[in-house]
Design an enzyme around this catalytic site. Sequence first.
Site, PDB file in Angstrom:
ATOM      1  N   GLU A  61     -11.391   2.756  11.718  1.00 52.87           N
ATOM      2  CA  GLU A  61     -11.461   1.950  10.492  1.00 52.87           C
ATOM      3  C   GLU A  61     -11.659   0.466  10.786  1.00 52.87           C
ATOM      4  O   GLU A  61     -10.859  -0.167  11.455  1.00 52.87           O
ATOM      5  CB  GLU A  61     -10.171   2.142   9.675  1.00 52.87           C
ATOM      6  CG  GLU A  61     -10.160   1.367   8.364  1.00 52.87           C
ATOM      7  CD  GLU A  61      -8.921   1.663   7.515  1.00 52.87           C
ATOM      8  OE1 GLU A  61      -8.033   2.413   7.982  1.00 52.87           O
ATOM      9  OE2 GLU A  61      -8.840   1.135   6.387  1.00 52.87           O
TER      10      GLU A  61
ATOM     11  N   LYS B 252     -12.345  -3.670   9.673  1.00 51.15           N
ATOM     12  CA  LYS B 252     -11.737  -4.603   8.724  1.00 51.15           C
ATOM     13  C   LYS B 252     -12.234  -6.022   8.974  1.00 51.15           C
ATOM     14  O   LYS B 252     -12.504  -6.397  10.103  1.00 51.15           O
ATOM     15  CB  LYS B 252     -10.213  -4.526   8.870  1.00 51.15           C
ATOM     16  CG  LYS B 252      -9.438  -5.332   7.866  1.00 51.15           C
ATOM     17  CD  LYS B 252      -7.983  -4.898   7.816  1.00 51.15           C
ATOM     18  CE  LYS B 252      -7.217  -5.755   6.816  1.00 51.15           C
ATOM     19  NZ  LYS B 252      -5.871  -5.249   6.553  1.00 51.15           N
TER      20      LYS B 252
ATOM     21  N   HIS C  83     -11.837  -3.920   2.710  1.00 57.40           N
ATOM     22  CA  HIS C  83     -11.967  -4.513   4.043  1.00 57.40           C
ATOM     23  C   HIS C  83     -13.229  -5.324   4.270  1.00 57.40           C
ATOM     24  O   HIS C  83     -13.623  -5.540   5.415  1.00 57.40           O
ATOM     25  CB  HIS C  83     -11.878  -3.413   5.104  1.00 57.40           C
ATOM     26  CG  HIS C  83     -10.492  -2.912   5.291  1.00 57.40           C
ATOM     27  ND1 HIS C  83     -10.099  -2.162   6.374  1.00 57.40           N
ATOM     28  CD2 HIS C  83      -9.384  -3.068   4.527  1.00 57.40           C
ATOM     29  CE1 HIS C  83      -8.819  -1.872   6.264  1.00 57.40           C
ATOM     30  NE2 HIS C  83      -8.360  -2.403   5.149  1.00 57.40           N
TER      31      HIS C  83
ATOM     32  N   ASP D 237      -7.501  -8.106   0.216  1.00 60.64           N
ATOM     33  CA  ASP D 237      -7.290  -6.682   0.466  1.00 60.64           C
ATOM     34  C   ASP D 237      -5.944  -6.249  -0.116  1.00 60.64           C
ATOM     35  O   ASP D 237      -5.037  -5.863   0.598  1.00 60.64           O
ATOM     36  CB  ASP D 237      -7.338  -6.459   1.989  1.00 60.64           C
ATOM     37  CG  ASP D 237      -7.115  -5.015   2.390  1.00 60.64           C
ATOM     38  OD1 ASP D 237      -7.475  -4.126   1.605  1.00 60.64           O
ATOM     39  OD2 ASP D 237      -6.572  -4.783   3.481  1.00 60.64           O
TER      40      ASP D 237
ATOM     41  N   ASP E  45      -5.004  -3.827  -2.138  1.00 62.35           N
ATOM     42  CA  ASP E  45      -4.675  -2.409  -2.306  1.00 62.35           C
ATOM     43  C   ASP E  45      -4.103  -2.085  -3.681  1.00 62.35           C
ATOM     44  O   ASP E  45      -3.065  -1.447  -3.799  1.00 62.35           O
ATOM     45  CB  ASP E  45      -3.734  -1.953  -1.184  1.00 62.35           C
ATOM     46  CG  ASP E  45      -4.439  -1.922   0.162  1.00 62.35           C
ATOM     47  OD1 ASP E  45      -5.319  -1.077   0.343  1.00 62.35           O
ATOM     48  OD2 ASP E  45      -4.120  -2.759   1.033  1.00 62.35           O
TER      49      ASP E  45
HETATM   50  C1  RNT Z   1      -5.028  -1.537   6.506  1.00 66.10           C
HETATM   51  C2  RNT Z   1      -5.831  -0.289   6.458  1.00 66.10           C
HETATM   52  C3  RNT Z   1      -5.081   0.969   6.737  1.00 66.10           C
HETATM   53  C4  RNT Z   1      -3.718   1.011   6.078  1.00 66.10           C
HETATM   54  C5  RNT Z   1      -3.028   2.352   6.173  1.00 66.10           C
HETATM   55  C6  RNT Z   1      -1.605   2.279   5.782  1.00 66.10           C
HETATM   56  O1  RNT Z   1      -5.731  -2.641   6.128  1.00 66.10           O
HETATM   57  O2  RNT Z   1      -6.474  -0.207   5.231  1.00 66.10           O
HETATM   58  O3  RNT Z   1      -5.851   2.057   6.380  1.00 66.10           O
HETATM   59  O4  RNT Z   1      -3.783   0.646   4.741  1.00 66.10           O
HETATM   60  O5  RNT Z   1      -3.220   2.873   7.427  1.00 66.10           O
HETATM   61 ZN    ZN Z   2      -7.506   1.631   4.839  1.00 68.12          ZN
END
Ligand code: RNT
Ligand code: ZN
Length: 418
Positions: free
Chosen positions: A225, A227, A261, A293, A295
Amino acid sequence: MSRSSYDSARELYAALGVDTETALATLARTPISLHCWQGDDVGGFERAGATLDGGGIQATGNYPGKARTIAELRSDLDAALALIPGRHRLNLHAIYGDFGGKKVDRNAIGVEHFQSWIDWAKQRGLGLDFNPTCFSHPLANDGFTLSHRDAAVRQFWIEHAIACRRIGAAMGQALGTPTVTNVWIPDGHKDLPADRKGPRERLEQSLDAVFKEQIDERVHRDAVECKLFGIGSESYVVGSHEFYLGYAVTRKKMLCLDMGHFHPTESVADKISSVLQFVPGLLLHVSRGVRWDSDHVVLFDDVTKALFEELVRGGFLPRTAIGLDYFDASINRVAAWVIGTRNAQKCLLAALLEPSARLRDLEAAGDHTARLALLEELKTLPLGAIWEEHCRRANVPGDRAWLPTVQRYEREVLALRR
Ligand code: RNT
Ligand code: ZN
């Protein structure tokens, strides 16, 4: 006998060449991976009363009733799942193991700590996904993990991630559906770094060590992942988009795109058809950033609709794992799961109901006027009636009918958690 609103909606879509039955069938067999961490603000169960610590991410709010134990989290998940149409998946983080009150360090976790989750998922017909937890730990306190300059610290996190892949593989094996294990690390600098290259070289080496062991694709898949920035890593994130795109392409890994991200004006939807030309699969963290970010809970909004449109238009659903990633602690957490998951599903449904053949024909004929006119008028077609039919067939309450169940759960269960 009056015709149902579904029947009349179905005819409207049919007139545009869209078969609502096909759309509903695809919607019903597309799982969404619910993120366990919405239930307790990313605390986990390593120790009682654990809270999200560092890592450049933050859950804000203190709405009463957050899950404090595995039993409470499972009960809350059951409450949410009962209000979401279809069979789904649960996405666990390593800190959510069943450690039985013992202190088990991250590099010592094993499938035994997740057996009760596997059993729980099996009983419910759910798949499981997994994540190493590279934050909320003394060895992550200075903001670096897999790219740390100290080889011993890197080694600790490599061992943790290797353990997580094995656990993920065991989950996939036991449940008969491949587990996606997603590596996200917080590594980065608050202020301008002098060396951007070194940490990235170390991260590449660490990841190669993590992924050394070959695991059967039928039970397990790896994702990485990327960012742009986080809290405390505003100036530099080691695992940037370019870094992980290159890594995923060269190592044939899934790339995880989290909607929070990127720069706020970047379209994540637009990345999908480029990325999937070169990587084997995509993991989506469907989320919503508000100015950062942050969430927030997923909405039925243009950005999310565009994301699902791309998946459907490109025929990418079979190569995409859809996960959610938000954590709002300011509202009822069970409702947050229900609202966000149902919205993701509605966005997918809207995409499945698009008259794609007609739109492509118009585009091919160069009639961009009619393309725009049709795209706009699709927005007021009776999607809601198709959605209600989906809920009815799945035996879950429709819109405006599920909230009382959550409110009762809040009164009878959540409010007693003090
Ligand atoms: C953090 C990432 C990641 C987390 C989780 C909890 O910026 O998005 O995916 O949110 O692993
Ligand atoms: Zn994430």
